[in-house]
Design a protein around this motif. Structure first.
Motif, PDB file in Angstrom:
ATOM      1  N   ILE B  51       0.869  -1.168   0.000  1.00 47.73           N
ATOM      2  CA  ILE B  51       0.000   0.000   0.000  1.00 47.73           C
ATOM      3  C   ILE B  51       0.908   1.221   0.000  1.00 47.73           C
ATOM      4  CG2 ILE B  51      -1.924   1.137   1.168  1.00 47.73           C
ATOM      5  CD1 ILE B  51      -2.386  -1.504   2.665  1.00 47.73           C
ATOM      6  N   ARG B  52       0.682   2.124  -0.944  1.00 42.72           N
ATOM      7  CA  ARG B  52       1.508   3.334  -1.002  1.00 42.72           C
ATOM      8  C   ARG B  52       0.646   4.523  -0.618  1.00 42.72           C
ATOM      9  NH1 ARG B  52       1.875   1.426  -6.482  1.00 42.72           N
ATOM     10  NH2 ARG B  52       3.461  -0.224  -6.655  1.00 42.72           N
ATOM     11  N   PHE B  53       1.193   5.321   0.295  1.00 40.35           N
ATOM     12  CA  PHE B  53       0.441   6.472   0.791  1.00 40.35           C
ATOM     13  C   PHE B  53       1.208   7.764   0.553  1.00 40.35           C
ATOM     14  CE2 PHE B  53      -0.702   3.188   3.990  1.00 40.35           C
ATOM     15  CZ  PHE B  53      -2.080   3.295   3.997  1.00 40.35           C
ATOM     16  N   VAL B  54       0.465   8.798   0.244  1.00 44.27           N
ATOM     17  CA  VAL B  54       1.027  10.142   0.392  1.00 44.27           C
ATOM     18  C   VAL B  54       0.189  10.799   1.487  1.00 44.27           C
ATOM     19  CG1 VAL B  54       1.314  12.406  -0.682  1.00 44.27           C
ATOM     20  CG2 VAL B  54       1.889  10.340  -1.950  1.00 44.27           C
ATOM     21  N   VAL B  55       0.880  11.274   2.515  1.00 43.78           N
ATOM     22  CA  VAL B  55       0.167  11.813   3.675  1.00 43.78           C
ATOM     23  C   VAL B  55       0.677  13.215   3.990  1.00 43.78           C
ATOM     24  CG1 VAL B  55      -0.267   9.552   4.703  1.00 43.78           C
ATOM     25  CG2 VAL B  55       1.860  10.738   5.210  1.00 43.78           C
ATOM     26  N   ASP B  56      -0.019  13.871   4.915  1.00 37.56           N
ATOM     27  CA  ASP B  56       0.429  15.231   5.239  1.00 37.56           C
ATOM     28  C   ASP B  56       1.659  15.237   6.146  1.00 37.56           C
ATOM     29  OD1 ASP B  56      -0.938  14.273   7.409  1.00 37.56           O
ATOM     30  OD2 ASP B  56      -2.212  16.038   7.702  1.00 37.56           O
ATOM     31  N   ASP B  57       1.897  14.131   6.885  1.00 31.98           N
ATOM     32  CA  ASP B  57       3.100  14.085   7.733  1.00 31.98           C
ATOM     33  C   ASP B  57       3.736  12.704   7.612  1.00 31.98           C
ATOM     34  OD1 ASP B  57       5.057  14.108   9.645  1.00 31.98           O
ATOM     35  OD2 ASP B  57       3.836  15.122  11.166  1.00 31.98           O
ATOM     36  N   ALA B  58       4.659  12.589   6.679  1.00 29.72           N
ATOM     37  CA  ALA B  58       5.258  11.282   6.377  1.00 29.72           C
ATOM     38  C   ALA B  58       6.086  10.750   7.544  1.00 29.72           C
ATOM     39  CB  ALA B  58       6.130  11.391   5.128  1.00 29.72           C
ATOM     40  N   ASP B  59       6.874  11.632   8.177  1.00 34.75           N
ATOM     41  CA  ASP B  59       7.750  11.158   9.262  1.00 34.75           C
ATOM     42  C   ASP B  59       6.946  10.592  10.422  1.00 34.75           C
ATOM     43  OD1 ASP B  59       9.814  11.887   7.687  1.00 34.75           O
ATOM     44  OD2 ASP B  59      10.145  13.830   8.672  1.00 34.75           O
ATOM     45  N   ALA B  60       5.875  11.306  10.798  1.00 41.60           N
ATOM     46  CA  ALA B  60       5.044  10.834  11.909  1.00 41.60           C
ATOM     47  C   ALA B  60       4.360   9.521  11.543  1.00 41.60           C
ATOM     48  CB  ALA B  60       4.003  11.892  12.269  1.00 41.60           C
ATOM     49  N   SER B  61       3.916   9.410  10.299  1.00 40.89           N
ATOM     50  CA  SER B  61       3.256   8.174   9.877  1.00 40.89           C
ATOM     51  C   SER B  61       4.201   6.989  10.005  1.00 40.89           C
ATOM     52  CB  SER B  61       2.820   8.270   8.422  1.00 40.89           C
ATOM     53  OG  SER B  61       2.029   9.394   8.234  1.00 40.89           O
ATOM     54  N   LEU B  62       5.425   7.157   9.528  1.00 37.01           N
ATOM     55  CA  LEU B  62       6.413   6.075   9.605  1.00 37.01           C
ATOM     56  C   LEU B  62       6.621   5.652  11.048  1.00 37.01           C
ATOM     57  CD1 LEU B  62       9.149   7.246   7.081  1.00 37.01           C
ATOM     58  CD2 LEU B  62       7.846   5.132   6.958  1.00 37.01           C
ATOM     59  N   ARG B  63       6.762   6.666  11.906  1.00 36.32           N
ATOM     60  CA  ARG B  63       7.012   6.394  13.329  1.00 36.32           C
ATOM     61  C   ARG B  63       5.865   5.579  13.921  1.00 36.32           C
ATOM     62  NH1 ARG B  63       8.105  11.495  14.424  1.00 36.32           N
ATOM     63  NH2 ARG B  63       6.143  11.901  15.517  1.00 36.32           N
ATOM     64  N   HIS B  64       4.633   6.025  13.700  1.00 39.62           N
ATOM     65  CA  HIS B  64       3.486   5.355  14.314  1.00 39.62           C
ATOM     66  C   HIS B  64       3.267   3.957  13.733  1.00 39.62           C
ATOM     67  CE1 HIS B  64       2.496   8.819  16.665  1.00 39.62           C
ATOM     68  NE2 HIS B  64       2.336   9.603  15.590  1.00 39.62           N
ATOM     69  N   LEU B  65       3.454   3.821  12.440  1.00 40.46           N
ATOM     70  CA  LEU B  65       3.244   2.497  11.825  1.00 40.46           C
ATOM     71  C   LEU B  65       4.316   1.501  12.268  1.00 40.46           C
ATOM     72  CD1 LEU B  65       2.172   3.681   8.265  1.00 40.46           C
ATOM     73  CD2 LEU B  65       0.737   2.439   9.896  1.00 40.46           C
ATOM     74  N   ARG B  66       5.550   2.004  12.392  1.00 42.57           N
ATOM     75  CA  ARG B  66       6.634   1.133  12.863  1.00 42.57           C
ATOM     76  C   ARG B  66       6.355   0.662  14.275  1.00 42.57           C
ATOM     77  NH1 ARG B  66      11.227   4.518  10.404  1.00 42.57           N
ATOM     78  NH2 ARG B  66      11.513   3.364   8.471  1.00 42.57           N
ATOM     79  N   ARG B  67       5.907   1.590  15.106  1.00 42.11           N
ATOM     80  CA  ARG B  67       5.626   1.243  16.497  1.00 42.11           C
ATOM     81  C   ARG B  67       4.558   0.153  16.556  1.00 42.11           C
ATOM     82  NH1 ARG B  67       4.722   6.445  19.640  1.00 42.11           N
ATOM     83  NH2 ARG B  67       6.868   6.766  18.977  1.00 42.11           N
ATOM     84  N   ALA B  68       3.645   0.153  15.607  1.00 45.64           N
ATOM     85  CA  ALA B  68       2.583  -0.854  15.585  1.00 45.64           C
ATOM     86  C   ALA B  68       3.029  -2.105  14.818  1.00 45.64           C
ATOM     87  CB  ALA B  68       1.331  -0.266  14.961  1.00 45.64           C
ATOM     88  N   ASP B  69       4.360  -2.220  14.597  1.00 41.31           N
ATOM     89  CA  ASP B  69       4.945  -3.408  13.982  1.00 41.31           C
ATOM     90  C   ASP B  69       4.629  -3.613  12.507  1.00 41.31           C
ATOM     91  OD1 ASP B  69       6.728  -4.512  15.647  1.00 41.31           O
ATOM     92  OD2 ASP B  69       5.265  -5.697  16.770  1.00 41.31           O
ATOM     93  N   PHE B  70       4.218  -2.580  11.831  1.00 44.03           N
ATOM     94  CA  PHE B  70       4.044  -2.701  10.381  1.00 44.03           C
ATOM     95  C   PHE B  70       5.413  -2.593   9.718  1.00 44.03           C
ATOM     96  CE2 PHE B  70      -0.414  -1.737  11.149  1.00 44.03           C
ATOM     97  CZ  PHE B  70      -1.019  -2.554  10.206  1.00 44.03           C
ATOM     98  N   THR B  71       5.564  -3.285   8.612  1.00 39.59           N
ATOM     99  CA  THR B  71       6.789  -3.134   7.843  1.00 39.59           C
ATOM    100  C   THR B  71       6.556  -2.001   6.858  1.00 39.59           C
ATOM    101  OG1 THR B  71       7.054  -5.509   8.018  1.00 39.59           O
ATOM    102  CG2 THR B  71       8.501  -4.373   6.475  1.00 39.59           C
ATOM    103  N   VAL B  72       7.260  -0.916   7.043  1.00 36.42           N
ATOM    104  CA  VAL B  72       7.059   0.263   6.214  1.00 36.42           C
ATOM    105  C   VAL B  72       8.397   0.796   5.734  1.00 36.42           C
ATOM    106  CG1 VAL B  72       4.864   1.147   7.095  1.00 36.42           C
ATOM    107  CG2 VAL B  72       6.936   1.602   8.371  1.00 36.42           C
ATOM    108  N   SER B  73       8.385   1.431   4.605  1.00 37.07           N
ATOM    109  CA  SER B  73       9.605   2.104   4.172  1.00 37.07           C
ATOM    110  C   SER B  73       9.217   3.408   3.497  1.00 37.07           C
ATOM    111  CB  SER B  73      10.400   1.217   3.209  1.00 37.07           C
ATOM    112  OG  SER B  73       9.692   1.054   2.013  1.00 37.07           O
TER     113      SER B  73
END
Lengths: 432, 145
Positions: B51-73
């Protein structure tokens, strides 16, 4: 080169074999006299202690198996009265009835001495802090290593099966120099440390891992050594033998099996001896154990044995890398597959994470094998084609080695089992 | 000599097995953290998807998704503001094709600016594409507030 007991550890092969022969004769006589189990077994096989004169005569004796320990649950194979037992350990009965092992005071001493020699061979001694992350209690790993570490005068940090974050903070705060646990658990510790922003290689004193209780490949060893900046030593021993006993030395080329206390044979599928260095099943005879002596006990581990003197100067034979278990073997479309082969292929591919699982099922009359691997952040591409190519590339490399097709499935990170005991690496859904 | 701009947009890529609830749990995390999804697209292989996202705050999204154990890059893509008129996409794709640049994937959303759309582009040679599109006078965005 440091030895715990240089004289014994460097006896000539000839001297060791003479010693083994003497001890074997005494063991068989004692077993015949004091154990109704062995007396019956020998009688059924038509052998008496008088027939056992040389080491080769051991081939006349019947094998013993784990099922014998279960069938005689709890203490039917013990050879000493209850009053001489100073400890029990009990193996988990994951596959049925648990097995109980008992120890005399001397059995504990021999166990501890073996480990003292082994840990010294791993370069440990006074001044080291050894974190024992094997479970304490009925499992032999925790208490066994504990006694061995104290014996060599190192400090033991008995964390046992504690939480991983605690393992890491204690490792850092108390200057742990070596850790004893399963290889998959140490990989997990590495992952958790990373998420805590702790770099084990540069921010801790850790320099050695004493790793065992589950099969692992040389490629896993490489990964552990590179990721954590340590030397990873293989350790071998099961509860039936006492517990963890033998390790590699600094040469990391085979596990030194202390021949004055244990007689190791390697046998083929029909129970006959293999040539030295050839692969077969490991069979153990305990030459010094009093409470629960084992005679020709089939371990189920597939390996080879080498008597050639090691570059470390030790003369005791070496158990080469465990290549799998007789009962781990899966037959997929008539082809023998060992999980260790799969691990070995996977760990050579940098994009593949540290954990995997094998699922065997049947589609109609055909066996199908799937190998699940986790996607890591560094592997994750925004191009789905790259991930699909990774699946294909792994599948091809597996097929080249296994000679059977495996479907590779990428799964989410953290979804495959990580264990501090034996990994659940194979799931067989076939109903036969 | 012309200044080559390096205007690129941060895109989040998330790996998900193809089973119910994965998109829901990922978007729940973004929602709970007040992150606005500007555009997204799913590519799937049958068994898994990204799933590819463009969001208003990419850094925060990465942080929160990582914390929830999602594999994100995080990946860099082109965010190009284009007129919402016939022929606009043709003009862009022709320019890329004339310069031998392949479009790996693209998706779009309507811009807050009236009559404008934002085109998200991933190209075989991203730097070359950025240089070319800037030279042609397109407005490339670096964030998507």
């Amino acid at each position: 080169m440091e030895y715990w007991n240089p004289k014994v550890e460097r006896l000539s092969a000839e001297e060791l074999k003479q010693l083994q022969e003497r001890k074997l004769r005494r063991l068989v006589e004692n077993a015949y006299e004091y154990s109704s189990f062995y007396k019956k077994r020998f009688a059924a096989a038509g052998v008496s202690p008088h027939d056992i004169r040389s080491l080769e005569d051991i081939q006349q004796l019947p094998f013993t198996h784990k099922t014998d320990l279960r069938d005689t649950y709890p203490t039917g194979m013990f050879s000493v009265p209850q009053s001489q037992i100073v400890r029990f350990h009990v193996s988990s009965g994951t596959t049925g009835v648990p097995t109980v092992v008992g120890y005399s005071a001397n059995d504990i001493d021999v166990w501890t001495t073996c480990l003292a020699r082994s840990l010294t061979a791993c370069g440990l001694g006074r001044g080291d802090v050894v974190q024992v992350a094997y479970a304490y209690g009925l499992f032999t790993g925790g208490l066994g290593l504990h006694y061995g570490v104290e014996e060599i005068g190192a400090a033991v940090l008995p964390v046992g099966a504690g939480t991983t974050t605690r393992q890491i903070s204690l490792m850092k705060d108390l200057g742990t120099t070596a850790i004893a646990c399963t290889p998959s658990y140490l990989l997990h510790i590495g992952e958790v440390a990373e998420s805590m922003s702790i770099d084990i290689a540069s921010q801790t004193q850790l320099r050695a891992g004493i790793l065992g209780a589950e099969p692992w490949s040389l490629e896993s060893r490489k990964r552990i050594e590179q990721n954590l900046g340590i030397k990873a030593y293989d350790i071998y021993g099961t509860s039936e033998m006492s517990g963890p006993l033998f390790t590699e030395c600094s040469a990391q080329n085979g596990i030194h099996a202390w021949a004055d206390h244990f007689l190791i044979e390697i046998v083929d599928d029909y129970g006959g001896p293999v040539e030295e260095g050839e692969k077969g099943e490991l069979v153990v005879t305990t030459l010094s154990k009093e409470a629960l002596p084992l005679i020709r006990y089939k371990m189920g581990d597939i390996t080879s044995l080498v008597w050639e003197e090691c570059e470390c100067g030790r003369t005791h034979p070496r158990i080469m890398r465990i290549q799998g278990r007789v009962d781990d073997m899966i037959v997929v479309r008539g082809v023998n597959v060992f999980p260790s082969q799969i691990e070995s292929v996977l760990m050579q591919i940098p994009e593949v994470g540290d954990h995997f699982q094998i699922v065997v099922d049947r589609a109609g009359p055909m066996d199908v094998m799937a190998v699940k691997i986790e996607v890591t952040e560094s592997t994750l591409s925004d191009r789905i084609g790259a991930l699909m190519q990774l699946e294909e590339r792994v599948a091809k490399q597996l097929r080249d080695v296994l000679m059977v097709n495996a479907k590779v499935e990428l799964v989410e990170r953290g979804t495959l089992p990580r264990s501090s005991g034996k990994s659940q690496k194979v799931i067989d859904l076939r109903q036969i | 000599m012309r200044m080559v701009t390096n205007k690129m947009l941060k895109q989040i890529t998330l790996f998900a097995e193809n089973k119910p609830g994965r998109l829901a749990s990922a978007t729940k995390i973004l929602s709970e953290n007040g992150i606005n999804i500007r555009a997204f697209t799913i590519a799937d292989s049958g068994e898994f998807g990204i799933i590819r996202f463009v969001v208003d705050d990419a850094d925060a999204s990465l942080r929160h998704l990582r914390r929830a154990d999602f594999t994100v890059s995080e990946t860099k893509v082109i965010g190009l503001e284009m007129p919402d008129t016939p022929g606009a996409l043709w003009e862009i794709s022709r320019a890329l094709s004339d310069n031998d640049i392949n479009v790996d994937y693209a998706y779009a959303y309507a811009s807050a600016t009236p009559n404008k759309a934002i085109l998200i582009l991933q190209a075989s040679d991203l730097k070359k594409a950025v240089g070319l599109l800037t030279e042609l006078g397109f407005h490339l965005i670096e964030s998507s507030p």
